[in-house]
Motif scaffolding. Structure first.
Motif, PDB file in Angstrom:
ATOM      1  N   GLY A 110       0.818  -1.201   0.000  1.00  8.00           N
ATOM      2  CA  GLY A 110       0.000   0.000   0.000  1.00  8.00           C
ATOM      3  C   GLY A 110       0.852   1.250   0.000  1.00  8.00           C
ATOM      4  N   TRP A 113      -3.844   3.884   0.725  1.00  7.69           N
ATOM      5  CA  TRP A 113      -4.535   2.933  -0.137  1.00  7.69           C
ATOM      6  C   TRP A 113      -3.852   1.579  -0.137  1.00  7.69           C
ATOM      7  N   SER A 114      -4.644   0.543  -0.292  1.00  2.95           N
ATOM      8  CA  SER A 114      -4.124  -0.785  -0.588  1.00  2.95           C
ATOM      9  C   SER A 114      -3.636  -0.763  -2.030  1.00  2.95           C
ATOM     10  N   SER A 115      -2.563  -1.477  -2.307  1.00  8.09           N
ATOM     11  CA  SER A 115      -2.082  -1.558  -3.680  1.00  8.09           C
ATOM     12  C   SER A 115      -1.675  -2.999  -3.972  1.00  8.09           C
ATOM     13  N   TYR A 132      -5.540  -2.132  -5.613  1.00  2.00           N
ATOM     14  CA  TYR A 132      -6.809  -1.741  -5.002  1.00  2.00           C
ATOM     15  C   TYR A 132      -7.839  -2.840  -5.275  1.00  2.00           C
ATOM     16  N   ILE A 154      -6.364  -2.072   7.409  1.00  7.87           N
ATOM     17  CA  ILE A 154      -5.634  -0.876   7.005  1.00  7.87           C
ATOM     18  C   ILE A 154      -5.872   0.200   8.060  1.00  7.87           C
ATOM     19  N   TYR A 209      -8.903   1.264   1.699  1.00 11.50           N
ATOM     20  CA  TYR A 209      -8.152   2.458   2.057  1.00 11.50           C
ATOM     21  C   TYR A 209      -8.529   2.916   3.457  1.00 11.50           C
ATOM     22  N   ARG A 217      -1.419  -7.902   3.952  1.00  7.76           N
ATOM     23  CA  ARG A 217      -1.708  -8.428   2.615  1.00  7.76           C
ATOM     24  C   ARG A 217      -0.989  -9.761   2.476  1.00  7.76           C
TER      25      ARG A 217
END
Length: 153
Positions: free
Chosen positions: A60, A78-80, A82, A89, A115, A138
């Protein structure tokens, strides 16, 4: 604070019964990501990546924004990618004295998957530094975010 809009839809099968018809089952689409709430202001072009335990970027990223009319900073994490596969988070926006804002707040923890934020400074931030911290999980790996002082001046 982040607010999620939740909509309940009447199922197609119930609607078909109400209308007196039977609909053939259809393939289910993947759930859509929640609508992202954005920070006001301008992004400075910098991206702050969360780090794995081995120190690699990933999982993220965070960005900060400056709203000149309100004289405050905003941050979002943000998560990456998405894709909703991250979990837990959290984002903290710290001022120079050590005070902070958190999303989700400790007294109301939630399991965000896309997010965290937006978080805004609660004071006139002109000439003051802020820093970000946070984490997400993650694939069983915890990624940590820590920026040091940013947005100074």
């Amino acid at each position: 604070m982040k607010r999620l809009r939740r909509t309940r839809l009447l199922g197609l099968g119930v609607m078909a019964l109400l209308l007196g018809t039977v609909a053939a089952p259809t393939a289910q689409a993947a759930p859509a990501a929640p609508a992202a709430v954005e920070c006001s202001g301008s992004w400075d072009g910098k991206t702050y990546w969360a780090k794995s335990p081995s120190g690699r970027n990933g999982g993220g990223y965070a960005r900060t924004y400056w709203d000149a009319s309100a004289k405050r900073n905003c941050a979002k994490f943000w998560s990456s990618p998405y894709d909703g596969l991250a979990s837990h988070i959290t984002l903290y926006l710290h001022d120079e004295s050590g005070d902070y804002a958190a999303d989700p707040p400790p007294e109301h923890p939630q399991n965000y998957r896309y997010y965290a934020g937006p978080l805004y400074t609660w004071f006139n931030a002109t000439g003051h530094c802020v820093h970000l911290s946070g984490s997400l999980v993650r694939g069983g790996v915890t990624y940590r975010l820590s920026t040091g002082d940013i947005r100074c001046g």
